[in-house]
Design a protein around this motif. Structure first.
Motif, PDB file in Angstrom:
ATOM      1  N   GLN A  80     -14.167   1.511   9.225  1.00 21.52           N
ATOM      2  CA  GLN A  80     -13.505   0.639   8.249  1.00 21.52           C
ATOM      3  C   GLN A  80     -14.356   0.505   6.989  1.00 21.52           C
ATOM      4  N   TYR A  81     -15.632   0.232   7.170  1.00 29.18           N
ATOM      5  CA  TYR A  81     -16.524   0.089   6.021  1.00 29.18           C
ATOM      6  C   TYR A  81     -16.675   1.406   5.275  1.00 29.18           C
ATOM      7  N   GLY A  82     -16.720   2.512   6.018  1.00 27.51           N
ATOM      8  CA  GLY A  82     -16.864   3.816   5.372  1.00 27.51           C
ATOM      9  C   GLY A  82     -15.644   4.170   4.536  1.00 27.51           C
ATOM     10  N   LEU A  83     -14.459   3.924   5.052  1.00 26.22           N
ATOM     11  CA  LEU A  83     -13.237   4.225   4.319  1.00 26.22           C
ATOM     12  C   LEU A  83     -13.122   3.319   3.090  1.00 26.22           C
ATOM     13  N   TRP A  84     -13.476   2.041   3.267  1.00 25.66           N
ATOM     14  CA  TRP A  84     -13.466   1.113   2.126  1.00 25.66           C
ATOM     15  C   TRP A  84     -14.447   1.593   1.053  1.00 25.66           C
ATOM     16  N   ALA A  85     -15.638   2.040   1.453  1.00 24.77           N
ATOM     17  CA  ALA A  85     -16.637   2.503   0.487  1.00 24.77           C
ATOM     18  C   ALA A  85     -16.147   3.730  -0.272  1.00 24.77           C
ATOM     19  N   ALA A  86     -15.464   4.639   0.424  1.00 24.60           N
ATOM     20  CA  ALA A  86     -14.911   5.823  -0.249  1.00 24.60           C
ATOM     21  C   ALA A  86     -13.874   5.415  -1.284  1.00 24.60           C
ATOM     22  N   GLY A 117      -5.979  10.068  -0.633  1.00 24.39           N
ATOM     23  CA  GLY A 117      -6.317  10.283   0.765  1.00 24.39           C
ATOM     24  C   GLY A 117      -6.570   8.992   1.520  1.00 24.39           C
ATOM     25  N   VAL A 118      -7.290   8.051   0.902  1.00 24.65           N
ATOM     26  CA  VAL A 118      -7.564   6.770   1.563  1.00 24.65           C
ATOM     27  C   VAL A 118      -6.277   5.969   1.712  1.00 24.65           C
ATOM     28  N   LEU A 119      -5.436   5.981   0.687  1.00 30.52           N
ATOM     29  CA  LEU A 119      -4.160   5.273   0.791  1.00 30.52           C
ATOM     30  C   LEU A 119      -3.318   5.838   1.930  1.00 30.52           C
ATOM     31  N   ALA A 120      -3.214   7.157   2.003  1.00 32.05           N
ATOM     32  CA  ALA A 120      -2.420   7.790   3.060  1.00 32.05           C
ATOM     33  C   ALA A 120      -3.011   7.513   4.435  1.00 32.05           C
ATOM     34  N   THR A 121      -4.328   7.577   4.537  1.00 32.35           N
ATOM     35  CA  THR A 121      -4.993   7.305   5.814  1.00 32.35           C
ATOM     36  C   THR A 121      -4.773   5.868   6.251  1.00 32.35           C
ATOM     37  N   SER A 130      -6.200  -5.835  -0.002  1.00 29.69           N
ATOM     38  CA  SER A 130      -5.279  -5.411   1.056  1.00 29.69           C
ATOM     39  C   SER A 130      -5.956  -4.505   2.073  1.00 29.69           C
ATOM     40  N   THR A 131      -6.772  -3.571   1.590  1.00 31.39           N
ATOM     41  CA  THR A 131      -7.355  -2.549   2.453  1.00 31.39           C
ATOM     42  C   THR A 131      -8.205  -3.112   3.596  1.00 31.39           C
ATOM     43  N   VAL A 191       0.831  -1.203   0.000  1.00 30.21           N
ATOM     44  CA  VAL A 191       0.000   0.000   0.000  1.00 30.21           C
ATOM     45  C   VAL A 191       0.869   1.258   0.000  1.00 30.21           C
ATOM     46  N   VAL A 192       1.996   1.238   0.700  1.00 27.99           N
ATOM     47  CA  VAL A 192       2.916   2.376   0.651  1.00 27.99           C
ATOM     48  C   VAL A 192       3.413   2.586  -0.776  1.00 27.99           C
ATOM     49  N   GLY A 193       3.745   1.498  -1.463  1.00 28.11           N
ATOM     50  CA  GLY A 193       4.181   1.606  -2.843  1.00 28.11           C
ATOM     51  C   GLY A 193       3.121   2.194  -3.749  1.00 28.11           C
ATOM     52  N   LEU A 194       1.881   1.786  -3.545  1.00 31.57           N
ATOM     53  CA  LEU A 194       0.781   2.329  -4.341  1.00 31.57           C
ATOM     54  C   LEU A 194       0.533   3.802  -4.021  1.00 31.57           C
ATOM     55  N   LEU A 195       0.710   4.175  -2.751  1.00 38.01           N
ATOM     56  CA  LEU A 195       0.508   5.566  -2.351  1.00 38.01           C
ATOM     57  C   LEU A 195       1.445   6.511  -3.102  1.00 38.01           C
TER      58      LEU A 195
END
Length: 433
Positions: A376-382, A402-406, A361-362, A341-345
């Motif tokens: 968790q569900y809210g961030l995944w939905a975003a 933003g979701v990746l960084a969070t 992964s998320t 995920v860091v790589g994707l960010l």
């Protein structure tokens, strides 16, 4: 006399649902297989009802046709979307599909094969989650992604095979099958070099889990796999193969970016922006290595580096056993997925098919962050919404980043105890008591 009447029915139902969702009930074990069967039906419905979308399949087949005709110079192999830019395992896989689908003409069969691939990968992902003791309420997020289904059964991207190899490697790491994991991971890199994003974590897991000398052997095995896979092309034009299959200087097009559209085209194409992303990627990885991933070693990174550079074992036999015990299935999954995920960010440009590396992964990382399930569900939905906006917009790309960084920040803080040595954790708990 105390009132011992049973709780109201709705309270009992809520309690039962929470117990099942958190793995505290015998029904909990039925959730993964039920979801798996539901997703198999969903894949069938998608193939039946949703029109296939041509993006890269024809180009893959055109490139493979040239290889089948005897071409071995990578710089001479091209398709409708441009030159062949994937390692040789991609060629072998799509050569098999070329013959299985009547030279690429039988699209329906190709979709069915990719549906099988999707289900096989999902089974491995679920097995990895169970090894890491993820609760049942996380599992529905593994089958709800519209974009992920599209990548597999409507687009037939090569990323799907790379993702399968990555998760097979993770599963073998969790089972402490170090050498097999190294082979499978390298096979995935031989399909698409995107898997290199997870390499720092894979290397640390192998180093801590098996020891210095065995990990060096595993690294040699990875290199050997790359040589053997690419041998027919390396023998003909080695620099041409390496330059195309592992092209780190590739120019990215602003119109296809999913993640950095909000920066504007001038910034996106600038060299300064590319160097900034590279520097941030290295800095965050170093932060994770020093503050989290190497914690089970119980030694400062400098002493480990000196021992490795001098060729000496950094741990005594008893120390190595203690360190290896701390490399649990949960540690492995948290570490490898966080590196990914860091790589994707900090990737220069993400295309829609890159969601295949992120979608599974998320959910785990958000659970490991310790945040409330609703969040968790809210961030995944975003995240899911942003990846389904086509073409991407400044808002959707901002949400992607933003979701990746969070996610990275949350897992760094919330899963910090996961990377602590067990002995140290036990000591701190004893002090608290």
């Amino acid at each position: 006399m105390a009132d011992r009447s049973p709780p109201p029915l709705h309270q009992h139902a809520i309690g039962l649902a929470l117990d099942v969702a958190n793995g505290r009930h015998s029904l909990s074990k039925l959730i993964p297989p039920a979801l798996f069967l539901a997703d198999a039906l969903l894949c069938s419905l998608i193939i039946w009802r949703v029109p296939y979308t041509e993006i890269d399949w024809v180009a893959y087949m055109e490139q493979v046709a040239q290889v089948v005709s005897g071409e071995r110079d990578y710089t001479a192999i091209e398709g409708g979307t441009g030159p062949l830019v994937y390692p040789a395992a991609h060629v072998y896989i799509y050569t098999g599909l070329y013959y299985a689908t009547d030279r690429g003409a039988d699209i329906l069969l190709a979709q069915q094969l990719f549906a099988v691939l999707y289900m096989a990968t999902l089974a491995v992902v679920m097995a990895c989650y169970r090894q890491a003791k993820a609760p049942p309420y996380v599992f529905p997020l593994l089958i709800l992604s519209k974009r992920l289904h599209s990548i597999f059964v409507l687009r037939c991207f090569n990323d799907c095979f790379a993702v399968l190899f990555l998760w097979l490697a993770i599963f073998c790491l969790q089972r402490r099958r170090w050498e097999l994991a190294a082979v499978l991971y390298s096979c995935g890199v031989a399909v698409k070099m995107s898997l290199l994003l997870a390499l720092p974590a894979v290397a640390i897991v192998l180093f801590l889990g098996s020891g210095l000398q065995p990990s060096l052997r595993h690294a040699a095995v990875m290199v050997l796999v790359q040589v053997l896979v690419g041998l027919p092309f390396l023998a003909h034009n080695p620099w041409g193969y390496l330059g195309r299959a592992f092209e780190f200087s590739r120019q990215f097009f602003f119109k296809w970016t999913v993640n950095w559209r909000f920066t504007g085209e001038d910034v996106f194409l600038s060299r300064g922006f590319a160097l900034s992303l590279l520097g941030l990627h290295a800095a965050v990885l170093l932060g994770l290595v020093t503050t989290r991933w190497l914690k089970p070693a119980r030694k400062p990174i400098l002493s480990l580096a000196v021992a490795v550079m001098s060729g000496k074992a950094p741990f005594l036999h008893g120390e190595q056993q203690a360190v290896s015990r701390d490399i649990t299935p949960q540690y492995i999954l948290t570490t490898v997925l966080s590196a990914n995920v860091v790589g994707l960010l900090f990737a220069r440009s993400l295309h829609y098919q890159f969601y295949s590396y992120l979608a599974w992964s998320t959910p785990f990382l958000l659970w490991r962050s310790g945040t409330h399930p609703i969040f968790q569900y809210g961030l995944w939905a975003a995240q899911e919404w942003a990846w389904n906006v086509f073409p991407s917009t400044p808002i959707s790309s901002g949400i992607v980043v933003g979701v990746l960084a969070t996610t990275v920040a949350l897992v760094w803080w919330g899963a910090r105890e996961e990377w602590e040595p067990r002995a140290a954790a036990s000591k701190s708990e004893a002090v608290k008591r």
